[in-house]
Design a protein around this motif. Structure first.
Motif, PDB file in Angstrom:
ATOM      1  N   LEU A   8     -16.643  -0.863 -13.320  1.00 43.52           N
ATOM      2  CA  LEU A   8     -17.344   0.401 -13.114  1.00 43.52           C
ATOM      3  C   LEU A   8     -17.901   0.488 -11.692  1.00 43.52           C
ATOM      4  N   ILE A   9     -18.448  -0.586 -11.197  1.00 44.61           N
ATOM      5  CA  ILE A   9     -18.978  -0.602  -9.827  1.00 44.61           C
ATOM      6  C   ILE A   9     -17.864  -0.358  -8.822  1.00 44.61           C
ATOM      7  N   ILE A  10     -16.723  -1.015  -9.016  1.00 46.89           N
ATOM      8  CA  ILE A  10     -15.591  -0.836  -8.097  1.00 46.89           C
ATOM      9  C   ILE A  10     -15.070   0.601  -8.160  1.00 46.89           C
ATOM     10  N   ILE A  15     -14.525   5.945  -5.579  1.00 42.37           N
ATOM     11  CA  ILE A  15     -14.667   7.402  -5.542  1.00 42.37           C
ATOM     12  C   ILE A  15     -15.202   7.841  -4.186  1.00 42.37           C
ATOM     13  N   LEU A  16     -16.119   7.075  -3.639  1.00 44.42           N
ATOM     14  CA  LEU A  16     -16.702   7.425  -2.336  1.00 44.42           C
ATOM     15  C   LEU A  16     -15.810   7.012  -1.169  1.00 44.42           C
ATOM     16  N   LEU A  17     -15.326   5.771  -1.196  1.00 46.63           N
ATOM     17  CA  LEU A  17     -14.513   5.230  -0.101  1.00 46.63           C
ATOM     18  C   LEU A  17     -13.352   4.420  -0.675  1.00 46.63           C
ATOM     19  N   PRO A  18     -12.182   5.037  -0.847  1.00 44.12           N
ATOM     20  CA  PRO A  18     -11.057   4.338  -1.461  1.00 44.12           C
ATOM     21  C   PRO A  18     -10.676   3.007  -0.789  1.00 44.12           C
ATOM     22  N   PRO A  19     -10.653   2.913   0.550  1.00 43.56           N
ATOM     23  CA  PRO A  19     -10.269   1.630   1.147  1.00 43.56           C
ATOM     24  C   PRO A  19     -11.229   0.479   0.811  1.00 43.56           C
ATOM     25  N   VAL A  20     -12.498   0.773   0.627  1.00 40.72           N
ATOM     26  CA  VAL A  20     -13.462  -0.282   0.297  1.00 40.72           C
ATOM     27  C   VAL A  20     -13.176  -0.832  -1.100  1.00 40.72           C
ATOM     28  N   GLY A  21     -12.812   0.043  -2.029  1.00 34.76           N
ATOM     29  CA  GLY A  21     -12.451  -0.413  -3.365  1.00 34.76           C
ATOM     30  C   GLY A  21     -11.232  -1.310  -3.347  1.00 34.76           C
ATOM     31  N   ILE A  34      -2.373   0.013   3.933  1.00 34.38           N
ATOM     32  CA  ILE A  34      -1.690   1.184   3.386  1.00 34.38           C
ATOM     33  C   ILE A  34      -2.707   2.202   2.884  1.00 34.38           C
ATOM     34  N   ASN A  35      -3.752   1.721   2.229  1.00 31.90           N
ATOM     35  CA  ASN A  35      -4.756   2.636   1.699  1.00 31.90           C
ATOM     36  C   ASN A  35      -5.528   3.330   2.811  1.00 31.90           C
ATOM     37  N   ILE A  36      -5.808   2.625   3.887  1.00 27.18           N
ATOM     38  CA  ILE A  36      -6.473   3.275   5.028  1.00 27.18           C
ATOM     39  C   ILE A  36      -5.598   4.402   5.560  1.00 27.18           C
ATOM     40  N   LEU A  40      -6.445   8.412   5.502  1.00 28.22           N
ATOM     41  CA  LEU A  40      -6.475   9.221   6.727  1.00 28.22           C
ATOM     42  C   LEU A  40      -5.545  10.429   6.618  1.00 28.22           C
ATOM     43  N   LEU A  41      -4.435  10.266   5.884  1.00 27.30           N
ATOM     44  CA  LEU A  41      -3.509  11.388   5.696  1.00 27.30           C
ATOM     45  C   LEU A  41      -4.073  12.429   4.730  1.00 27.30           C
ATOM     46  N   GLY A  42      -4.917  11.991   3.843  1.00 31.84           N
ATOM     47  CA  GLY A  42      -5.525  12.892   2.873  1.00 31.84           C
ATOM     48  C   GLY A  42      -6.339  12.087   1.886  1.00 31.84           C
ATOM     49  N   TYR A  43      -7.439  12.634   1.489  1.00 34.24           N
ATOM     50  CA  TYR A  43      -8.353  11.892   0.618  1.00 34.24           C
ATOM     51  C   TYR A  43      -7.731  11.615  -0.750  1.00 34.24           C
ATOM     52  N   ILE A  44      -6.943  12.550  -1.280  1.00 28.58           N
ATOM     53  CA  ILE A  44      -6.342  12.392  -2.607  1.00 28.58           C
ATOM     54  C   ILE A  44      -5.293  11.273  -2.628  1.00 28.58           C
ATOM     55  N   PRO A  45      -4.362  11.192  -1.673  1.00 28.34           N
ATOM     56  CA  PRO A  45      -3.399  10.069  -1.710  1.00 28.34           C
ATOM     57  C   PRO A  45      -4.089   8.707  -1.634  1.00 28.34           C
ATOM     58  N   GLY A  46      -5.159   8.618  -0.888  1.00 32.69           N
ATOM     59  CA  GLY A  46      -5.912   7.367  -0.810  1.00 32.69           C
ATOM     60  C   GLY A  46      -6.513   6.989  -2.152  1.00 32.69           C
ATOM     61  N   HIS A  47      -7.015   7.988  -2.866  1.00 27.81           N
ATOM     62  CA  HIS A  47      -7.577   7.738  -4.197  1.00 27.81           C
ATOM     63  C   HIS A  47      -6.505   7.304  -5.188  1.00 27.81           C
ATOM     64  N   ILE A  48      -5.365   7.973  -5.179  1.00 25.88           N
ATOM     65  CA  ILE A  48      -4.289   7.633  -6.104  1.00 25.88           C
ATOM     66  C   ILE A  48      -3.857   6.191  -5.896  1.00 25.88           C
ATOM     67  N   HIS A  49      -3.650   5.811  -4.645  1.00 24.72           N
ATOM     68  CA  HIS A  49      -3.233   4.440  -4.342  1.00 24.72           C
ATOM     69  C   HIS A  49      -4.313   3.440  -4.734  1.00 24.72           C
ATOM     70  N   ALA A  50      -5.550   3.738  -4.430  1.00 24.41           N
ATOM     71  CA  ALA A  50      -6.643   2.815  -4.732  1.00 24.41           C
ATOM     72  C   ALA A  50      -6.795   2.608  -6.236  1.00 24.41           C
ATOM     73  N   PHE A  51      -6.750   3.681  -6.998  1.00 27.54           N
ATOM     74  CA  PHE A  51      -6.895   3.546  -8.446  1.00 27.54           C
ATOM     75  C   PHE A  51      -5.687   2.839  -9.067  1.00 27.54           C
ATOM     76  N   TYR A  52      -4.496   3.018  -8.489  1.00 27.60           N
ATOM     77  CA  TYR A  52      -3.317   2.300  -8.979  1.00 27.60           C
ATOM     78  C   TYR A  52      -3.483   0.795  -8.747  1.00 27.60           C
ATOM     79  N   ILE A  53      -3.915   0.414  -7.553  1.00 29.03           N
ATOM     80  CA  ILE A  53      -4.128  -1.004  -7.240  1.00 29.03           C
ATOM     81  C   ILE A  53      -5.171  -1.591  -8.192  1.00 29.03           C
ATOM     82  N   GLU A  54      -6.242  -0.877  -8.421  1.00 28.81           N
ATOM     83  CA  GLU A  54      -7.298  -1.370  -9.307  1.00 28.81           C
ATOM     84  C   GLU A  54      -6.825  -1.443 -10.758  1.00 28.81           C
ATOM     85  N   TYR A  55      -6.030  -0.456 -11.186  1.00 26.81           N
ATOM     86  CA  TYR A  55      -5.492  -0.499 -12.548  1.00 26.81           C
ATOM     87  C   TYR A  55      -4.617  -1.739 -12.740  1.00 26.81           C
ATOM     88  N   VAL A  56      -3.716  -1.989 -11.796  1.00 23.18           N
ATOM     89  CA  VAL A  56      -2.838  -3.152 -11.896  1.00 23.18           C
ATOM     90  C   VAL A  56      -3.668  -4.426 -11.922  1.00 23.18           C
TER      91      VAL A  56
END
Length: 93
Positions: A8-10, A15-21, A34-36, A40-56
């Protein structure tokens, strides 16, 4: 502390900073860079990638505890820490 508390903390940090997660889960490596770039290309792609990495990571961590972790690699994940669910393999027989 249950296993849900660190996740939950991660998630809240992501949600605030995808690369930190991603940094917290995968460490400083290809997935972090890659997440950075995606953030930078868009906040949504960064979130999708970050949540995928965390899910895995959390899925493989749970499977490793059950002894059900397969040798198949998750696609588009470059961190061995994430691939192994945080299990480095040291000290095991």
């Amino acid at each position: 502390m249950s296993d849900a508390a660190p996740a939950l903390i991660i998630v809240l940090i992501t949600i605030l900073l995808p690369p930190v997660g991603v940094l917290m889960v995968a460490g400083c490596g290809a997935d972090f860079l890659i997440n950075i770039c995606l953030t930078l290309l868009g906040y949504i792609p960064g979130h999708i990638h970050a949540f995928y990495i965390e899910y895995v990571y959390f899925d493989r961590r749970a499977r490793a505890r059950e002894g059900a972790l397969t040798g198949r690699r998750a696609p588009a994940v470059y961190s061995e820490r994430v691939q192994n669910g945080g299990n480095t393999g040291y000290g095991t027989m």
